[in-house]
Design a protein around this motif. Sequence first.
Motif, PDB file in Angstrom:
ATOM      1  N   MET A   1       1.662 -28.368  -4.236  1.00  0.00           N
ATOM      2  CA  MET A   1       1.908 -28.943  -2.919  1.00  0.00           C
ATOM      3  C   MET A   1       1.480 -27.949  -1.844  1.00  0.00           C
ATOM      4  O   MET A   1       1.785 -26.768  -1.923  1.00  0.00           O
ATOM      5  N   SER A   2       0.750 -28.444  -0.843  1.00  0.00           N
ATOM      6  CA  SER A   2       0.305 -27.595   0.261  1.00  0.00           C
ATOM      7  C   SER A   2       0.816 -28.173   1.572  1.00  0.00           C
ATOM      8  O   SER A   2       0.664 -29.367   1.836  1.00  0.00           O
ATOM      9  N   LEU A   3       1.435 -27.319   2.398  1.00  0.00           N
ATOM     10  CA  LEU A   3       1.995 -27.748   3.672  1.00  0.00           C
ATOM     11  C   LEU A   3       1.341 -26.978   4.817  1.00  0.00           C
ATOM     12  O   LEU A   3       0.965 -25.821   4.662  1.00  0.00           O
ATOM     13  N   SER A   4       1.234 -27.637   5.969  1.00  0.00           N
ATOM     14  CA  SER A   4       0.674 -26.995   7.157  1.00  0.00           C
ATOM     15  C   SER A   4       1.741 -26.892   8.235  1.00  0.00           C
ATOM     16  O   SER A   4       2.730 -27.627   8.222  1.00  0.00           O
ATOM     17  N   CYS A   5       1.517 -25.980   9.185  1.00  0.00           N
ATOM     18  CA  CYS A   5       2.539 -25.779  10.209  1.00  0.00           C
ATOM     19  C   CYS A   5       1.926 -25.441  11.564  1.00  0.00           C
ATOM     20  O   CYS A   5       0.788 -24.968  11.656  1.00  0.00           O
ATOM     21  N   PHE A   6       2.701 -25.703  12.602  1.00  0.00           N
ATOM     22  CA  PHE A   6       2.452 -25.209  13.952  1.00  0.00           C
ATOM     23  C   PHE A   6       3.507 -24.152  14.251  1.00  0.00           C
ATOM     24  O   PHE A   6       4.672 -24.303  13.852  1.00  0.00           O
ATOM     25  N   ILE A   7       3.104 -23.106  14.962  1.00  0.00           N
ATOM     26  CA  ILE A   7       4.049 -22.106  15.456  1.00  0.00           C
ATOM     27  C   ILE A   7       4.085 -22.231  16.977  1.00  0.00           C
ATOM     28  O   ILE A   7       3.046 -22.148  17.632  1.00  0.00           O
ATOM     29  N   ILE A   8       5.280 -22.429  17.526  1.00  0.00           N
ATOM     30  CA  ILE A   8       5.425 -22.631  18.967  1.00  0.00           C
ATOM     31  C   ILE A   8       6.395 -21.585  19.509  1.00  0.00           C
ATOM     32  O   ILE A   8       7.598 -21.633  19.235  1.00  0.00           O
ATOM     33  N   ASP A   9       5.862 -20.632  20.262  1.00  0.00           N
ATOM     34  CA  ASP A   9       6.679 -19.543  20.806  1.00  0.00           C
ATOM     35  C   ASP A   9       5.922 -18.919  21.973  1.00  0.00           C
ATOM     36  O   ASP A   9       4.713 -18.713  21.886  1.00  0.00           O
ATOM     37  N   ASP A  10       6.629 -18.619  23.048  1.00  0.00           N
ATOM     38  CA  ASP A  10       5.946 -18.055  24.215  1.00  0.00           C
ATOM     39  C   ASP A  10       5.687 -16.557  24.091  1.00  0.00           C
ATOM     40  O   ASP A  10       5.015 -15.971  24.941  1.00  0.00           O
ATOM     41  N   LYS A  11       6.193 -15.936  23.015  1.00  0.00           N
ATOM     42  CA  LYS A  11       5.988 -14.501  22.809  1.00  0.00           C
ATOM     43  C   LYS A  11       4.928 -14.272  21.724  1.00  0.00           C
ATOM     44  O   LYS A  11       5.140 -14.629  20.558  1.00  0.00           O
ATOM     45  N   PRO A  12       3.779 -13.664  22.079  1.00  0.00           N
ATOM     46  CA  PRO A  12       2.722 -13.408  21.090  1.00  0.00           C
ATOM     47  C   PRO A  12       3.208 -12.607  19.886  1.00  0.00           C
ATOM     48  O   PRO A  12       2.799 -12.878  18.751  1.00  0.00           O
ATOM     49  N   LEU A  13       4.081 -11.626  20.110  1.00  0.00           N
ATOM     50  CA  LEU A  13       4.582 -10.812  19.000  1.00  0.00           C
ATOM     51  C   LEU A  13       5.391 -11.658  18.022  1.00  0.00           C
ATOM     52  O   LEU A  13       5.285 -11.486  16.799  1.00  0.00           O
ATOM     53  N   LYS A  24       2.248 -14.826   3.399  1.00  0.00           N
ATOM     54  CA  LYS A  24       2.770 -14.356   2.113  1.00  0.00           C
ATOM     55  C   LYS A  24       3.266 -15.498   1.229  1.00  0.00           C
ATOM     56  O   LYS A  24       3.712 -15.261   0.101  1.00  0.00           O
ATOM     57  N   ILE A  25       3.203 -16.725   1.730  1.00  0.00           N
ATOM     58  CA  ILE A  25       3.743 -17.870   0.988  1.00  0.00           C
ATOM     59  C   ILE A  25       2.606 -18.777   0.530  1.00  0.00           C
ATOM     60  O   ILE A  25       1.870 -19.341   1.345  1.00  0.00           O
ATOM     61  N   ASP A  26       2.454 -18.910  -0.774  1.00  0.00           N
ATOM     62  CA  ASP A  26       1.432 -19.802  -1.319  1.00  0.00           C
ATOM     63  C   ASP A  26       1.752 -21.250  -0.952  1.00  0.00           C
ATOM     64  O   ASP A  26       2.907 -21.681  -1.018  1.00  0.00           O
ATOM     65  N   GLY A  27       0.718 -21.991  -0.577  1.00  0.00           N
ATOM     66  CA  GLY A  27       0.904 -23.407  -0.275  1.00  0.00           C
ATOM     67  C   GLY A  27       1.336 -23.688   1.147  1.00  0.00           C
ATOM     68  O   GLY A  27       1.644 -24.834   1.481  1.00  0.00           O
ATOM     69  N   LEU A  28       1.354 -22.660   2.001  1.00  0.00           N
ATOM     70  CA  LEU A  28       1.716 -22.857   3.402  1.00  0.00           C
ATOM     71  C   LEU A  28       0.658 -22.211   4.284  1.00  0.00           C
ATOM     72  O   LEU A  28       0.290 -21.051   4.075  1.00  0.00           O
ATOM     73  N   GLU A  29       0.156 -22.966   5.256  1.00  0.00           N
ATOM     74  CA  GLU A  29      -0.876 -22.433   6.143  1.00  0.00           C
ATOM     75  C   GLU A  29      -0.573 -22.776   7.596  1.00  0.00           C
ATOM     76  O   GLU A  29       0.031 -23.805   7.897  1.00  0.00           O
ATOM     77  N   VAL A  30      -0.993 -21.878   8.485  1.00  0.00           N
ATOM     78  CA  VAL A  30      -0.836 -22.101   9.924  1.00  0.00           C
ATOM     79  C   VAL A  30      -2.023 -22.910  10.422  1.00  0.00           C
ATOM     80  O   VAL A  30      -3.167 -22.481  10.308  1.00  0.00           O
ATOM     81  N   LYS A  31      -1.741 -24.072  10.977  1.00  0.00           N
ATOM     82  CA  LYS A  31      -2.807 -24.925  11.495  1.00  0.00           C
ATOM     83  C   LYS A  31      -3.164 -24.554  12.929  1.00  0.00           C
ATOM     84  O   LYS A  31      -4.326 -24.631  13.333  1.00  0.00           O
ATOM     85  N   ALA A  32      -2.147 -24.152  13.713  1.00  0.00           N
ATOM     86  CA  ALA A  32      -2.387 -23.734  15.097  1.00  0.00           C
ATOM     87  C   ALA A  32      -1.139 -23.051  15.628  1.00  0.00           C
ATOM     88  O   ALA A  32      -0.037 -23.230  15.102  1.00  0.00           O
ATOM     89  N   THR A  33      -1.322 -22.248  16.684  1.00  0.00           N
ATOM     90  CA  THR A  33      -0.189 -21.620  17.367  1.00  0.00           C
ATOM     91  C   THR A  33      -0.244 -21.989  18.846  1.00  0.00           C
ATOM     92  O   THR A  33      -1.325 -22.211  19.404  1.00  0.00           O
ATOM     93  N   PHE A  34       0.936 -22.037  19.468  1.00  0.00           N
ATOM     94  CA  PHE A  34       1.024 -22.428  20.876  1.00  0.00           C
ATOM     95  C   PHE A  34       2.048 -21.554  21.580  1.00  0.00           C
ATOM     96  O   PHE A  34       3.103 -21.250  21.022  1.00  0.00           O
ATOM     97  N   GLN A  35       1.739 -21.184  22.815  1.00  0.00           N
ATOM     98  CA  GLN A  35       2.667 -20.381  23.598  1.00  0.00           C
ATOM     99  C   GLN A  35       3.458 -21.216  24.599  1.00  0.00           C
ATOM    100  O   GLN A  35       4.235 -20.671  25.376  1.00  0.00           O
ATOM    101  N   ASN A  36       3.257 -22.529  24.574  1.00  0.00           N
ATOM    102  CA  ASN A  36       4.152 -23.418  25.319  1.00  0.00           C
ATOM    103  C   ASN A  36       4.235 -24.762  24.607  1.00  0.00           C
ATOM    104  O   ASN A  36       3.294 -25.193  23.933  1.00  0.00           O
TER     105      ASN A  36
END
Length: 235
Positions: A1-13, A24-36
């Motif tokens: 099973m493979s899952l995708s994700c968005f990361i939403i946080d106004d802090k780049p760090l 570090k997690i097999d089967g999980l990938e970042v599709k995009a990141t957003f700061q708002n």
Amino acid sequence: MSLSCFIIDDKPLAIEVIESHVSKIDGLEVKATFQNAVKAFQALRESQVDILFLDIQMPRLTGIEFLRMMKNPPKVIITTAYREYALEGFELDVVDYLLKPISFNRFLKAVDKVFELHSITEHSTKTADENNSKHFVFVPVDKKNVKICLNEIIYVESKRDYVLIKTLNKEVVTHQTLTYMEERLPNPSFLRVHRSFIINTRMIESWSNNEIELPGIQIPIGRTYKREALKVLNN
């Protein structure tokens, strides 16, 4: 099973930390990141993901406001430095609530919950047609599966980490989410009218634009669900 994700946080760090954990997690990938959250909301109209890693305190639109705007959000894991929003977060059906700084072990535990939920959902989807043709479903309770007759269900209510199924002759509590139950119950007999309630439309005694009366309870129609609920009720 493979899952995708968005990361939403106004802090780049903070985004970098979550990206590092995801790598570090097999089967999980970042599709995009957003700061708002506004840009993320727009992106979700065009692209589907399985998980949202969502901060709360952000400019223009907070994480809680963002969740309230979404009718059917992906699985959500809150990532925040503030403890005080935990109750509100779980009322909005989030999978987990992580406090910064987030260790990898704690992050992995939250992600494992999503993988487990997706595994259950896939199994439910495969048997959905079969379940819809039956007059009952089985739900996990403790270490056994309990049979629930569909025509006896009055409503289903979210209780944070649990779901209460109220029937004509009993109450059943299962360690599942309301979304899980929504996917298992056949349409159009069962209708989600609030972030915390699914009702059996056959049990309706009366209704108005703001609430629905069922045997022994009056259930509010949530703002997010009102348009679809009234459309079904008027038909």
